[in-house]
Design an enzyme around this catalytic site. Structure first.
Site, PDB file in Angstrom:
ATOM      1  N   HIS A 101       0.837  -1.211   0.000  1.00  0.00           N
ATOM      2  CA  HIS A 101       0.000   0.000   0.000  1.00  0.00           C
ATOM      3  C   HIS A 101       0.868   1.256   0.000  1.00  0.00           C
ATOM      4  O   HIS A 101       1.016   1.928   1.023  1.00  0.00           O
ATOM      5  CB  HIS A 101      -0.963  -0.019   1.191  1.00  0.00           C
ATOM      6  CG  HIS A 101      -2.066  -1.019   1.029  1.00  0.00           C
ATOM      7  ND1 HIS A 101      -2.100  -2.215   1.698  1.00  0.00           N
ATOM      8  CD2 HIS A 101      -3.159  -1.000   0.218  1.00  0.00           C
ATOM      9  CE1 HIS A 101      -3.190  -2.890   1.334  1.00  0.00           C
ATOM     10  NE2 HIS A 101      -3.842  -2.176   0.437  1.00  0.00           N
ATOM     11  N   HIS A 105       1.437   1.441  -5.832  1.00  0.00           N
ATOM     12  CA  HIS A 105       0.111   0.813  -5.959  1.00  0.00           C
ATOM     13  C   HIS A 105      -0.931   1.859  -6.391  1.00  0.00           C
ATOM     14  O   HIS A 105      -1.751   1.595  -7.277  1.00  0.00           O
ATOM     15  CB  HIS A 105      -0.277   0.175  -4.613  1.00  0.00           C
ATOM     16  CG  HIS A 105      -1.716  -0.255  -4.528  1.00  0.00           C
ATOM     17  ND1 HIS A 105      -2.260  -1.224  -5.347  1.00  0.00           N
ATOM     18  CD2 HIS A 105      -2.738   0.172  -3.725  1.00  0.00           C
ATOM     19  CE1 HIS A 105      -3.550  -1.391  -5.044  1.00  0.00           C
ATOM     20  NE2 HIS A 105      -3.871  -0.546  -4.074  1.00  0.00           N
ATOM     21  N   HIS A 143      -7.052   6.559  -3.207  1.00  0.00           N
ATOM     22  CA  HIS A 143      -7.897   5.525  -2.612  1.00  0.00           C
ATOM     23  C   HIS A 143      -7.279   4.767  -1.428  1.00  0.00           C
ATOM     24  O   HIS A 143      -8.005   4.153  -0.653  1.00  0.00           O
ATOM     25  CB  HIS A 143      -8.372   4.526  -3.691  1.00  0.00           C
ATOM     26  CG  HIS A 143      -7.413   3.400  -3.915  1.00  0.00           C
ATOM     27  ND1 HIS A 143      -6.299   3.523  -4.713  1.00  0.00           N
ATOM     28  CD2 HIS A 143      -7.370   2.143  -3.411  1.00  0.00           C
ATOM     29  CE1 HIS A 143      -5.628   2.393  -4.713  1.00  0.00           C
ATOM     30  NE2 HIS A 143      -6.258   1.531  -3.920  1.00  0.00           N
ATOM     31  N   ASP A 144      -5.945   4.814  -1.275  1.00  0.00           N
ATOM     32  CA  ASP A 144      -5.311   4.164  -0.104  1.00  0.00           C
ATOM     33  C   ASP A 144      -4.439   5.171   0.654  1.00  0.00           C
ATOM     34  O   ASP A 144      -3.446   4.792   1.296  1.00  0.00           O
ATOM     35  CB  ASP A 144      -4.450   2.971  -0.548  1.00  0.00           C
ATOM     36  CG  ASP A 144      -5.253   1.679  -0.689  1.00  0.00           C
ATOM     37  OD1 ASP A 144      -6.226   1.501   0.063  1.00  0.00           O
ATOM     38  OD2 ASP A 144      -4.907   0.855  -1.553  1.00  0.00           O
ATOM     39  N   ASP A 254      -8.534  -1.768  -8.413  1.00  0.00           N
ATOM     40  CA  ASP A 254      -7.866  -2.089  -7.150  1.00  0.00           C
ATOM     41  C   ASP A 254      -7.565  -3.587  -7.044  1.00  0.00           C
ATOM     42  O   ASP A 254      -6.632  -3.998  -6.370  1.00  0.00           O
ATOM     43  CB  ASP A 254      -8.795  -1.642  -6.005  1.00  0.00           C
ATOM     44  CG  ASP A 254      -8.053  -1.388  -4.708  1.00  0.00           C
ATOM     45  OD1 ASP A 254      -6.819  -1.240  -4.754  1.00  0.00           O
ATOM     46  OD2 ASP A 254      -8.712  -1.322  -3.649  1.00  0.00           O
TER      47      ASP A 254
HETATM   48  P1  CMP Z   1      -6.597  -2.696  -0.907  1.00  0.00           P
HETATM   49  O1  CMP Z   1      -5.713  -2.276  -2.012  1.00  0.00           O
HETATM   50  O2  CMP Z   1      -6.788  -1.758   0.230  1.00  0.00           O
HETATM   51  O3  CMP Z   1      -8.028  -3.157  -1.460  1.00  0.00           O
HETATM   52  C1  CMP Z   1      -8.124  -4.376  -2.230  1.00  0.00           C
HETATM   53  C2  CMP Z   1      -7.542  -5.478  -1.403  1.00  0.00           C
HETATM   54  O4  CMP Z   1      -7.520  -6.758  -2.024  1.00  0.00           O
HETATM   55  C3  CMP Z   1      -6.079  -5.181  -1.086  1.00  0.00           C
HETATM   56  O5  CMP Z   1      -6.013  -4.049  -0.252  1.00  0.00           O
HETATM   57  C4  CMP Z   1      -5.673  -6.507  -0.508  1.00  0.00           C
HETATM   58  O6  CMP Z   1      -6.099  -6.623   0.824  1.00  0.00           O
HETATM   59  C5  CMP Z   1      -6.467  -7.492  -1.376  1.00  0.00           C
HETATM   60  N1  CMP Z   1      -5.610  -8.049  -2.447  1.00  0.00           N
HETATM   61  C6  CMP Z   1      -5.211  -7.423  -3.580  1.00  0.00           C
HETATM   62  N2  CMP Z   1      -4.416  -8.246  -4.307  1.00  0.00           N
HETATM   63  C7  CMP Z   1      -4.330  -9.412  -3.617  1.00  0.00           C
HETATM   64  C8  CMP Z   1      -3.661 -10.648  -3.872  1.00  0.00           C
HETATM   65  N3  CMP Z   1      -2.942 -10.860  -4.981  1.00  0.00           N
HETATM   66  N4  CMP Z   1      -3.782 -11.637  -2.935  1.00  0.00           N
HETATM   67  C9  CMP Z   1      -4.527 -11.448  -1.818  1.00  0.00           C
HETATM   68  N5  CMP Z   1      -5.174 -10.307  -1.528  1.00  0.00           N
HETATM   69  C10 CMP Z   1      -5.082  -9.290  -2.418  1.00  0.00           C
HETATM   70 ZN    ZN Z   2      -5.725  -0.357  -3.013  1.00  0.00          ZN
HETATM   71 MG    MG Z   3      -7.764   0.116   0.271  1.00  0.00          MG
END
Ligand code: CMP
Ligand code: ZN
Ligand code: MG
Length: 360
Positions: A101, A105, A143-144, A254
């Site tokens: 994060h 990203h 967004h993060d 995302d």
């Molecule tokens: P975030 O980017 O906050 O929101 C989407 C979420 O999906 C991300 O955080 C992770 O928690 C989850 N995520 C994204 N990619 C993966 C992945 N390859 N494997 C497991 N979890 C994922």
């Molecule tokens: Zn994200």
């Molecule tokens: Mg997020």
């Protein structure tokens, strides 16, 4: 509330350092980067390389490109200086030390939104106007924002002040978007100030709703309501279903790492799991319950990805891409990436067993 008091997580945030960074924004973007950034019109866009080329400034450079590509000065009368200053600050508020994060990203997700809108046929099918397009991209970029590298479960379980403020509901997502608008309260970062009151409201509403929709806890709710609305006789993504539809696009972006070319997808996997496992280690140290998903002593990396790609990402993208011919290629990419992880299951099991055997 004083402006600085909102930065509850980023306690290392240094406004003086940020100002010194802002001073650099007067220098023009190097020509070779402008040339290279044509790549962001392709799905092979390499956000890690962008990070290197821009000396760790991927997001602000990407958003500058967006400003130029959509001629926002001309079309929306957006102030260039404010736009640059805002995204430099935004980038500074992302934590470089987070494996996943971070600003790379954010840039990756913003590029994915851009791609889905322009090349994935979303704009073509839904006929978005510039305000909707740019608001979606701003949502993606923030967004993060100020993500602490720990997820909502952790913040809620430890009764972190943010979880208390947001009553345990989409804690981080509420925070990310509030953080962005808090920054805009300062005139020099108020990128929406040139818009009429009505347009300002529309833009804010898109940014808030799309960012709130990135909480995975509301994933199935959004997916199911999209499925239901899509076939309803009064479904209209051009008017009343617009915000929900845009929410789906940011959420798709995302979750897009399983759909990227294998090399990039693998990098995101290792980064996201690294961050999960660091959280698991913290929970173990504090004696908190650890979810199996982020306990390094129970996760087979390949199996976790097969599960995430096949059972979470694929059904979601199958549904979304049905509406957009330009997005249908993502399913093939997910399948290719799943095939790769299937070949890695045994190796990952062996590594897991070795790790368990060496557990202190
Ligand atoms: P975030 O980017 O906050 O929101 C989407 C979420 O999906 C991300 O955080 C992770 O928690 C989850 N995520 C994204 N990619 C993966 C992945 N390859 N494997 C497991 N979890 C994922
Ligand atoms: Zn994200
Ligand atoms: Mg997020």
């Amino acid at each position: 509330m004083r402006k600085s008091s909102l930065y509850l997580i980023r306690n290392k945030y240094d406004r003086r350092r940020a100002s010194s960074v802002i001073n650099k924004i007067t220098s023009p973007m190097p020509k070779e980067i402008i040339e290279w950034m044509k790549q962001f019109k392709t799905w092979n866009f390499d956000s890690f390389l962008l990070n290197e080329l821009t000396s760790n400034n991927p997001l602000s450079f990407f958003m500058q490109y967006i400003y130029q590509a959509y001629t926002l000065d001309d079309k929306l009368d957006m102030d260039k200086k404010k736009f640059k200053a805002f995204f430099w600050e935004v980038q500074e508020l992302y934590h470089k030390e987070n494996p996943y994060h971070n600003a790379i990203h954010a840039a990756d997700v913003a590029q994915a939104v851009f791609y889905f809108l322009e090349k994935g046929d979303v704009n073509l099918v839904w006929g978005l106007d510039l305000l909707e397009t740019i608001s979606s991209l701003i949502g993606a970029a923030v967004h993060d924002l100020d993500h602490p590298g720990l997820n909502n479960y952790y913040l809620v379980n430890t009764r972190c002040p943010l979880a208390v403020i947001y009553n345990d509901k989409s804690v981080l997502e509420n925070y990310h978007v509030a953080c962005a608008f808090n920054l805009m309260r300062d005139e020099k970062y108020d990128i929406l100030s040139s818009l009429t009151q009505e347009w300002n409201k529309v833009s804010r509403s898109i940014i808030v709703q799309t960012v709130l929709g990135t909480d995975n806890a509301v994933h199935f709710q959004h997916l199911n309501s999209f499925k239901a609305r899509k076939t309803a006789s009064d479904y209209d993504p051009k008017t009343k279903d617009k915000i929900d539809s845009l929410t789906l696009i940011l959420h798709s972006a995302d979750l897009s790492n399983p759909t990227r070319p294998l090399d990039y997808s693998k990098k995101w996997t290792m980064r996201v799991l690294d961050e999960f496992f660091q959280q698991g280690d913290k929970e173990r140290e504090l004696g908190l319950p650890i979810s199996n998903l982020w306990d390094r002593y129970s996760v087979n990396v390949a199996q976790s990805q097969i599960g995430f790609f096949d059972f979470f990402a694929k059904p979601f993208f199958s549904e979304v891409s049905e509406s957009f011919p330009g997005m249908s290629f993502v399913i093939g990419n997910i399948e290719l990436n799943v095939e790769y992880w299937k070949t890695q299951t045994k190796r990952c099991q062996k590594e897991l067993e070795e790790l368990i055997a060496s557990k202190p």
